[in-house]
Motif scaffolding. Structure first.
Motif, PDB file in Angstrom:
ATOM      1  N   CYS A  80       1.506  37.070 -16.791  1.00  0.00           N
ATOM      2  CA  CYS A  80       2.777  36.675 -17.422  1.00  0.00           C
ATOM      3  C   CYS A  80       2.580  36.290 -18.880  1.00  0.00           C
ATOM      4  CB  CYS A  80       3.430  35.521 -16.656  1.00  0.00           C
ATOM      5  SG  CYS A  80       2.631  33.919 -16.888  1.00  0.00           S
ATOM      6  N   ILE A  81       3.712  36.164 -19.548  1.00  0.00           N
ATOM      7  CA  ILE A  81       3.735  35.655 -20.927  1.00  0.00           C
ATOM      8  C   ILE A  81       4.799  34.562 -20.997  1.00  0.00           C
ATOM      9  CG2 ILE A  81       2.956  37.796 -22.005  1.00  0.00           C
ATOM     10  CD1 ILE A  81       5.885  38.493 -22.605  1.00  0.00           C
TER      11      ILE A  81
ATOM     12  N   PHE B 247      11.669  42.761 -22.445  1.00  0.00           N
ATOM     13  CA  PHE B 247      10.537  41.842 -22.274  1.00  0.00           C
ATOM     14  C   PHE B 247       9.216  42.587 -22.075  1.00  0.00           C
ATOM     15  CE2 PHE B 247      13.585  38.255 -20.767  1.00  0.00           C
ATOM     16  CZ  PHE B 247      13.972  38.036 -22.084  1.00  0.00           C
ATOM     17  N   GLU B 248       9.259  43.817 -21.557  1.00  0.00           N
ATOM     18  CA  GLU B 248       8.030  44.629 -21.555  1.00  0.00           C
ATOM     19  C   GLU B 248       7.624  44.947 -22.995  1.00  0.00           C
ATOM     20  OE1 GLU B 248       9.676  47.648 -18.697  1.00  0.00           O
ATOM     21  OE2 GLU B 248       7.551  47.811 -18.181  1.00  0.00           O
ATOM     22  N   ARG B 249       8.610  45.231 -23.823  1.00  0.00           N
ATOM     23  CA  ARG B 249       8.293  45.551 -25.225  1.00  0.00           C
ATOM     24  C   ARG B 249       7.724  44.334 -25.955  1.00  0.00           C
ATOM     25  NH1 ARG B 249      12.984  48.429 -28.181  1.00  0.00           N
ATOM     26  NH2 ARG B 249      11.256  48.929 -29.597  1.00  0.00           N
ATOM     27  N   ILE B 250       8.222  43.149 -25.612  1.00  0.00           N
ATOM     28  CA  ILE B 250       7.639  41.929 -26.192  1.00  0.00           C
ATOM     29  C   ILE B 250       6.210  41.750 -25.671  1.00  0.00           C
ATOM     30  CG2 ILE B 250       7.773  39.401 -26.103  1.00  0.00           C
ATOM     31  CD1 ILE B 250      10.813  39.673 -26.437  1.00  0.00           C
TER      32      ILE B 250
ATOM     33  N   ASN C  90       2.865  35.049  -4.806  1.00  0.00           N
ATOM     34  CA  ASN C  90       1.866  34.362  -5.631  1.00  0.00           C
ATOM     35  C   ASN C  90       2.242  34.424  -7.110  1.00  0.00           C
ATOM     36  OD1 ASN C  90       0.421  33.718  -3.401  1.00  0.00           O
ATOM     37  ND2 ASN C  90      -1.123  35.319  -3.672  1.00  0.00           N
ATOM     38  N   LEU C  91       2.826  35.547  -7.504  1.00  0.00           N
ATOM     39  CA  LEU C  91       3.243  35.706  -8.902  1.00  0.00           C
ATOM     40  C   LEU C  91       4.292  34.656  -9.266  1.00  0.00           C
ATOM     41  CD1 LEU C  91       3.379  37.252 -11.589  1.00  0.00           C
ATOM     42  CD2 LEU C  91       4.987  38.845 -10.491  1.00  0.00           C
ATOM     43  N   VAL C  92       5.263  34.438  -8.398  1.00  0.00           N
ATOM     44  CA  VAL C  92       6.310  33.456  -8.705  1.00  0.00           C
ATOM     45  C   VAL C  92       5.713  32.048  -8.790  1.00  0.00           C
ATOM     46  CG1 VAL C  92       8.451  32.419  -7.874  1.00  0.00           C
ATOM     47  CG2 VAL C  92       8.151  34.887  -7.791  1.00  0.00           C
ATOM     48  N   GLY C  93       4.802  31.735  -7.887  1.00  0.00           N
ATOM     49  CA  GLY C  93       4.119  30.441  -7.977  1.00  0.00           C
ATOM     50  C   GLY C  93       3.388  30.297  -9.298  1.00  0.00           C
ATOM     51  N   HIS C  94       2.770  31.369  -9.731  1.00  0.00           N
ATOM     52  CA  HIS C  94       2.046  31.357 -11.008  1.00  0.00           C
ATOM     53  C   HIS C  94       3.000  31.083 -12.169  1.00  0.00           C
ATOM     54  CE1 HIS C  94      -1.091  32.362 -13.847  1.00  0.00           C
ATOM     55  NE2 HIS C  94      -0.257  33.187 -14.454  1.00  0.00           N
ATOM     56  N   LEU C  95       4.194  31.678 -12.140  1.00  0.00           N
ATOM     57  CA  LEU C  95       5.161  31.452 -13.224  1.00  0.00           C
ATOM     58  C   LEU C  95       5.477  29.954 -13.340  1.00  0.00           C
ATOM     59  CD1 LEU C  95       7.793  34.311 -12.660  1.00  0.00           C
ATOM     60  CD2 LEU C  95       5.739  34.360 -14.087  1.00  0.00           C
TER      61      LEU C  95
ATOM     62  N   PRO D 214       7.100  37.498 -16.061  1.00  0.00           N
ATOM     63  CA  PRO D 214       6.001  38.280 -15.481  1.00  0.00           C
ATOM     64  C   PRO D 214       5.836  39.597 -16.237  1.00  0.00           C
ATOM     65  CG  PRO D 214       7.963  38.470 -14.103  1.00  0.00           C
ATOM     66  CD  PRO D 214       8.291  37.468 -15.197  1.00  0.00           C
ATOM     67  N   ARG D 215       4.616  40.057 -16.351  1.00  0.00           N
ATOM     68  CA  ARG D 215       4.420  41.390 -16.964  1.00  0.00           C
ATOM     69  C   ARG D 215       5.043  42.473 -16.090  1.00  0.00           C
ATOM     70  NH1 ARG D 215       0.917  41.397 -21.335  1.00  0.00           N
ATOM     71  NH2 ARG D 215      -0.248  39.463 -21.602  1.00  0.00           N
TER      72      ARG D 215
END
Ligand code: AMP
Length: 116
Positions: A28-29, A9-12, A62-67, A46-47
């Motif tokens: 994130c993507i 997923f980093e490569r994507i 906060n990152l998980v909330g953002h997802l 997440p990136r």
């Protein structure tokens, strides 16, 4: 050059492997799952390459909330007005196959319960 230590997923995220993107931002993507299990099936990733849910720390709150907020926005854009399922598979008993945290969003059909 491809770093062998990068996750799929980093490569994507870095554009080294193509994907059907639905969303991109600094954190994130979101892109369509290559093997969809429902009429709409996308992943929010997440990136930051956190391997599993068990590897989350307080700094990721906060990152998980953002997802989830991105999932909500993309689900609406995909027309999932009747609802959808949100799933994190965590490690071997849940058949997590890609060791980079990802939120599955599945919709466009009735979901079974309990899940298999
Ligand atoms: P999991 O089993 O929870 O780790 O989910 C990994 C998901 O990634 C599966 O649903 C796969 O179909 C999906 N997947 C694997 N490779 C790709 C890819 N190149 N593009 C999009 N989705 C992928």
């Amino acid at each position: 050059m491809t770093s062998p230590s990068k996750t799929l997923f980093e490569r994507i995220a870095d554009g080294e492997i193509p994907a059907d993107f639905l969303h991109k931002d600094d954190l994130c993507i979101a892109f369509r799952d290559i093997n969809p299990q429902a009429p709409v099936h996308f992943l929010v990733v997440p990136r930051k390459p956190i391997p599993t849910l068990d590897d989350l720390t307080v700094e990721d709150q906060n990152l998980v909330g953002h997802l989830f907020l991105v999932a909500q926005k993309v689900a609406a854009a995909e027309g999932l007005t009747r609802g959808y399922r949100a799933v994190f598979n965590c490690r071997e008993d849940a058949f997590q196959t890609v060791p980079h945290l990802h939120l599955h969003i599945l919709g466009g059909r009735k979901m079974g319960w309990p899940p298999g």
